[in-house]
Design a protein around this motif. Structure first.
Motif, short mmCIF file in Angstrom:
data_model
loop_
_atom_site.label_atom_id
_atom_site.label_comp_id
_atom_site.label_asym_id
_atom_site.label_seq_id
_atom_site.Cartn_x
_atom_site.Cartn_y
_atom_site.Cartn_z
N UNK A 188 171.35 2.72 21.91
CA UNK A 188 172.55 3.48 22.22
C UNK A 188 173.64 2.58 22.77
N UNK A 189 173.25 1.68 23.67
CA UNK A 189 174.24 0.74 24.22
C UNK A 189 174.81 -0.14 23.13
N UNK A 190 173.96 -0.64 22.23
CA UNK A 190 174.44 -1.51 21.15
C UNK A 190 175.39 -0.76 20.23
N UNK A 191 175.08 0.51 19.94
CA UNK A 191 175.95 1.30 19.07
C UNK A 191 177.33 1.46 19.71
N UNK A 225 174.66 9.50 15.65
CA UNK A 225 175.58 8.59 16.34
C UNK A 225 176.62 9.40 17.12
N UNK A 226 177.11 10.48 16.53
CA UNK A 226 178.08 11.32 17.25
C UNK A 226 177.46 11.89 18.51
N UNK A 227 176.21 12.33 18.42
CA UNK A 227 175.53 12.86 19.60
C UNK A 227 175.41 11.79 20.68
N UNK A 228 175.10 10.58 20.28
CA UNK A 228 174.97 9.47 21.24
C UNK A 228 176.28 9.25 21.97
N UNK A 247 184.90 12.28 23.50
CA UNK A 247 185.36 11.93 22.16
C UNK A 247 184.18 11.50 21.32
N UNK A 248 184.42 11.33 20.02
CA UNK A 248 183.36 10.91 19.10
C UNK A 248 183.54 9.47 18.67
#
Length: 313
Positions: free
Chosen positions: A153-156, A240-243, A256-257
């Motif tokens: 998640x951090x990397x994304x 990814x949006x959820x993250x 935001x997304x």
């Protein structure tokens, strides 16, 4: 006909799968407006034979009255023009009836963006989650997976903000697309256009941290996908949006997304003094006019440039 049009958009125009689906849906909606249902046995020829510009304008007007956004209307007008040109060349229409169809002027306002301080808080909070996951007791498989996903998640978040890439582009990244020695990524954008984007040291550290933990969650048939979902396969845009939404809530910054991070990155790069052409290349825009939307820099930045460039300032 819908399938043939979709194949044309995909194979000859090289449009993205998302755009192909949207244009196909738009055309289906137009046919419904003309009285041709998807399950009807009657051919569409008679309906197309009487299609004219007022019909198209009436279709757009009906959607506008129903509250459709300007961006939606502009896309549907573009779908009409593309279809009309294709149908005329394939002798489905006697003339290119949509050639003079004008798109509604799109709303030029951008969604909300984070300030540089808010972006830093978002990324710091993601790093804190990784640290907390590492300090959590437990050596079972679930604990290892939770730690790995926190690193993912951090990397994304770091990659989205560092590169300004689209969520679809991030999801399609493979391990071989990352050049760690040069800190660049090979990105496949809209229309299968390839570009190389740089990223900085924080994103590099987060990426390496995730790659070191990737095998913990990777399924046997995970392939070469850079980012994986909780089940070990290539991650999807919805995940990814959820993250991103969870991360903004945790950090206490405006919600935001992924596209909001793209807007934020573009705004911050321009505010830092980058030229439009460089930002256009970074974001993968085909038109400089699209990049110019990000020139809503702060009044402080505008005053600084004015003072530097104007002798009598």
């Amino acid at each position: 006909m819908l399938d043939a049009f979709a194949r044309y958009l995909d194979l000859q125009r090289g449009l993205s799968a998302h755009t192909v689906r949207a244009y196909r849906s738009d055309l289906g909606d137009l046919l419904s407006f003309l009285g041709v249902g998807a399950g009807d046995d009657e051919p569409v020829g008679p309906a197309l034979g009487t299609l004219d510009l007022p019909d198209l304008r009436a279709w757009l007007a009906a959607m506008s009255a129903a509250g459709a956004a300007r961006t939606t209307l502009a896309r549907r007008a573009a779908a009409c023009r593309t279809f009309s040109n294709w149908a005329h060349r394939n002798k489905l229409l006697k003339s290119d009836v949509a050639a003079r169809l004008r798109s509604p002027r799109a709303d030029a306002r951008l969604p909300s963006v984070l300030t540089p301080e808010q972006a830093a808080a978002l990324l710091d909070a993601a790093a804190d989650v990784v640290a907390e996951a590492g300090a959590t007791a437990g050596d079972d498989a679930d604990a290892y997976a939770a730690r790995a996903l926190a690193r993912r998640d951090r990397a994304i978040l770091e990659v989205l903000y560092a590169t300004g890439m689209r969520v679809s582009e991030l999801c399609s990244l493979d391990l071989g697309d990352v050049d760690a020695s040069r800190r660049t990524m090979r990105v496949l954008g809209k229309g299968d256009k390839e570009r190389t984007v740089p990223y900085g040291a924080p994103a590099a550290a987060a990426l390496q941290d995730w790659q070191d933990a990737r095998e913990v969650v990777a399924a046997p048939d995970a392939g070469t996908a850079l980012f994986l979902g909780a089940r070990g396969h290539r991650i999807g845009p919805r995940a990814v949006r959820d993250i991103v939404h969870r991360a903004t809530a945790r950090a206490g910054v405006p919600d935001l997304g992924p596209h909001g991070l793209r807007h934020s990155a573009a705004t911050h790069v321009l505010s830092g003094g980058a030229d439009l052409r460089s930002v256009q290349e970074l974001l993968g825009h085909s038109s400089l006019a699209t990049t110019q939307r990000y020139t809503h820099v702060s009044a402080e930045r505008l005053r600084a440039v004015y003072a530097q460039a104007f002798p009598r300032a």
